[in-house]
Design a protein around this motif. Structure first.
Motif, mmCIF file in Angstrom:
data_model
loop_
_atom_site.group_PDB
_atom_site.id
_atom_site.type_symbol
_atom_site.label_atom_id
_atom_site.label_comp_id
_atom_site.label_asym_id
_atom_site.label_seq_id
_atom_site.Cartn_x
_atom_site.Cartn_y
_atom_site.Cartn_z
ATOM 1 N N GLU A 1 0.835 -1.083 -0.011
ATOM 2 C CA GLU A 1 -0.102 -0.078 0.004
ATOM 3 C C GLU A 1 0.978 1.293 0.009
ATOM 4 O OE1 GLU A 1 -2.739 -0.207 3.333
ATOM 5 O OE2 GLU A 1 -3.091 -2.109 2.880
ATOM 6 N N ASP A 2 0.635 2.139 -0.848
ATOM 7 C CA ASP A 2 1.247 3.458 -0.826
ATOM 8 C C ASP A 2 0.577 4.250 0.145
ATOM 9 O OD1 ASP A 2 2.757 2.913 -3.004
ATOM 10 O OD2 ASP A 2 1.436 3.684 -4.413
ATOM 11 N N ILE A 3 1.698 4.868 1.081
ATOM 12 C CA ILE A 3 1.201 5.753 2.005
ATOM 13 C C ILE A 3 1.318 7.322 1.583
ATOM 14 C CG2 ILE A 3 1.986 6.579 4.400
ATOM 15 C CD1 ILE A 3 3.373 3.877 4.963
ATOM 16 N N ASN A 4 0.372 8.057 1.834
ATOM 17 C CA ASN A 4 0.374 9.305 1.568
ATOM 18 C C ASN A 4 1.382 10.172 1.865
ATOM 19 O OD1 ASN A 4 -0.481 12.013 0.682
ATOM 20 N ND2 ASN A 4 -2.529 12.026 1.772
ATOM 21 N N MET A 5 2.152 10.779 1.119
ATOM 22 C CA MET A 5 3.403 11.516 1.394
ATOM 23 C C MET A 5 3.213 12.491 2.380
ATOM 24 S SD MET A 5 6.308 10.642 -0.341
ATOM 25 C CE MET A 5 7.147 11.951 -0.368
ATOM 26 N N GLU A 6 1.677 12.847 2.353
ATOM 27 C CA GLU A 6 1.483 14.237 3.514
ATOM 28 C C GLU A 6 1.349 13.556 5.094
ATOM 29 O OE1 GLU A 6 -2.183 15.858 2.099
ATOM 30 O OE2 GLU A 6 -1.345 16.180 0.142
ATOM 31 N N ASP A 7 1.295 12.517 5.272
ATOM 32 C CA ASP A 7 1.432 11.700 6.497
ATOM 33 C C ASP A 7 2.466 11.712 6.992
ATOM 34 O OD1 ASP A 7 -1.131 11.241 5.973
ATOM 35 O OD2 ASP A 7 -0.918 9.053 5.464
ATOM 36 N N TYR A 8 3.715 11.913 6.750
ATOM 37 C CA TYR A 8 5.092 12.052 7.513
ATOM 38 C C TYR A 8 5.946 13.003 6.639
ATOM 39 C CZ TYR A 8 6.232 8.595 3.533
ATOM 40 O OH TYR A 8 6.547 8.198 2.373
ATOM 41 N N PRO A 9 6.925 13.571 7.145
ATOM 42 C CA PRO A 9 8.020 14.594 6.546
ATOM 43 C C PRO A 9 8.653 13.947 5.320
ATOM 44 C CG PRO A 9 8.246 14.316 9.108
ATOM 45 C CD PRO A 9 7.278 13.142 8.762
ATOM 46 N N THR A 10 8.713 14.454 4.169
ATOM 47 C CA THR A 10 9.187 14.078 3.148
ATOM 48 C C THR A 10 10.950 13.691 3.303
ATOM 49 O OG1 THR A 10 9.802 16.312 2.410
ATOM 50 C CG2 THR A 10 7.659 15.093 1.591
ATOM 51 N N GLU A 11 11.596 14.411 4.532
ATOM 52 C CA GLU A 11 12.858 13.827 4.454
ATOM 53 C C GLU A 11 13.048 12.446 5.024
ATOM 54 O OE1 GLU A 11 11.368 16.505 6.684
ATOM 55 O OE2 GLU A 11 11.784 18.163 5.177
ATOM 56 N N ILE A 12 11.994 11.536 5.583
ATOM 57 C CA ILE A 12 12.417 10.412 5.864
ATOM 58 C C ILE A 12 11.770 9.365 4.861
ATOM 59 C CG2 ILE A 12 12.287 11.005 8.269
ATOM 60 C CD1 ILE A 12 9.517 9.922 8.504
ATOM 61 N N HIS A 13 11.316 9.937 3.749
ATOM 62 C CA HIS A 13 10.702 8.964 2.602
ATOM 63 C C HIS A 13 11.824 7.858 2.355
ATOM 64 C CE1 HIS A 13 8.438 7.361 -0.522
ATOM 65 N NE2 HIS A 13 9.482 7.691 -1.396
ATOM 66 N N ASP A 14 12.881 8.330 2.120
ATOM 67 C CA ASP A 14 13.864 7.296 1.598
ATOM 68 C C ASP A 14 14.325 6.173 2.641
ATOM 69 O OD1 ASP A 14 14.012 8.731 -0.791
ATOM 70 O OD2 ASP A 14 16.049 9.808 -0.376
ATOM 71 N N TYR A 15 14.270 6.593 3.842
ATOM 72 C CA TYR A 15 14.385 5.825 5.021
ATOM 73 C C TYR A 15 13.473 4.877 5.127
ATOM 74 C CZ TYR A 15 18.094 8.962 6.481
ATOM 75 O OH TYR A 15 19.448 9.860 6.476
ATOM 76 N N LEU A 16 12.031 5.231 4.960
ATOM 77 C CA LEU A 16 11.093 4.410 5.095
ATOM 78 C C LEU A 16 10.928 3.363 3.983
ATOM 79 C CD1 LEU A 16 8.267 6.898 6.319
ATOM 80 C CD2 LEU A 16 9.240 5.048 7.765
ATOM 81 N N ALA A 17 11.290 3.674 3.008
ATOM 82 C CA ALA A 17 11.283 2.937 1.616
ATOM 83 C C ALA A 17 12.536 1.653 2.012
ATOM 84 C CB ALA A 17 11.539 3.870 0.400
#
Length: 141
Positions: free
Chosen positions: A1-17
């Motif tokens: 499932e894709d998580i909405n980018m607005e739910d968390y700071p964009t700086e941690i997107h790569d870490y979460l991926a």
């Protein structure tokens, strides 16, 4: 499932991926390990490989517990799991030393002594020295 980018700071997107990719990898490995019975798996391995498998399994389990503690807001560095991971790491190093010794080439003492003996200079016996010295010529008057 894709998580909405607005739910968390964009700086941690790569870490979460990367974390999600790691979880998928762990899930695949667990499915592979669980598809074969433990006794069947151990029969195919020598004792050293069995020890490695057990250590990796227990280390993985404790590491996952470490992550669980962190997600619950508990500092795992102050939890007994830290000492357990260090203890397991100690045994992993011991098993690695044993495996390295097993891989090390064995010394053929006989061949080594022959090699050294042939490489060393040995003085010739005196009777050989006198026979090879040039004969003294007649003295001139």
């Amino acid at each position: 499932e894709d998580i909405n980018m607005e739910d968390y700071p964009t700086e941690i997107h790569d870490y979460l991926a990367a974390f999600e990719k790691s979880l998928d990898s762990v899930d695949e490995m667990l499915k592979t390990m669980m598809s074969v019975s433990r006794s069947e798996l151990l029969q195919k391995l020598d004792p050293l490989e069995q020890a490695k498998l057990d250590l990796v399994s227990v280390y993985t389990l404790n590491s996952m517990f470490w992550v669980y503690l962190a997600t619950q807001g508990i500092n795992p560095k102050k939890h007994p799991v830290k000492q357990e991971l260090e203890r397991i790491r100690t045994y992993m190093n011991k098993v690695k030393e044993i495996a390295d010794k097993k891989k090390a080439s064995k010394l053929d003492k006989g061949a080594a002594s022959r090699f050294v003996r042939s490489a060393l200079w040995e003085p010739k016996p005196e009777n050989e020295l006198t026979s090879k010295t040039p004969a003294k010529g007649k003295k001139r008057k």
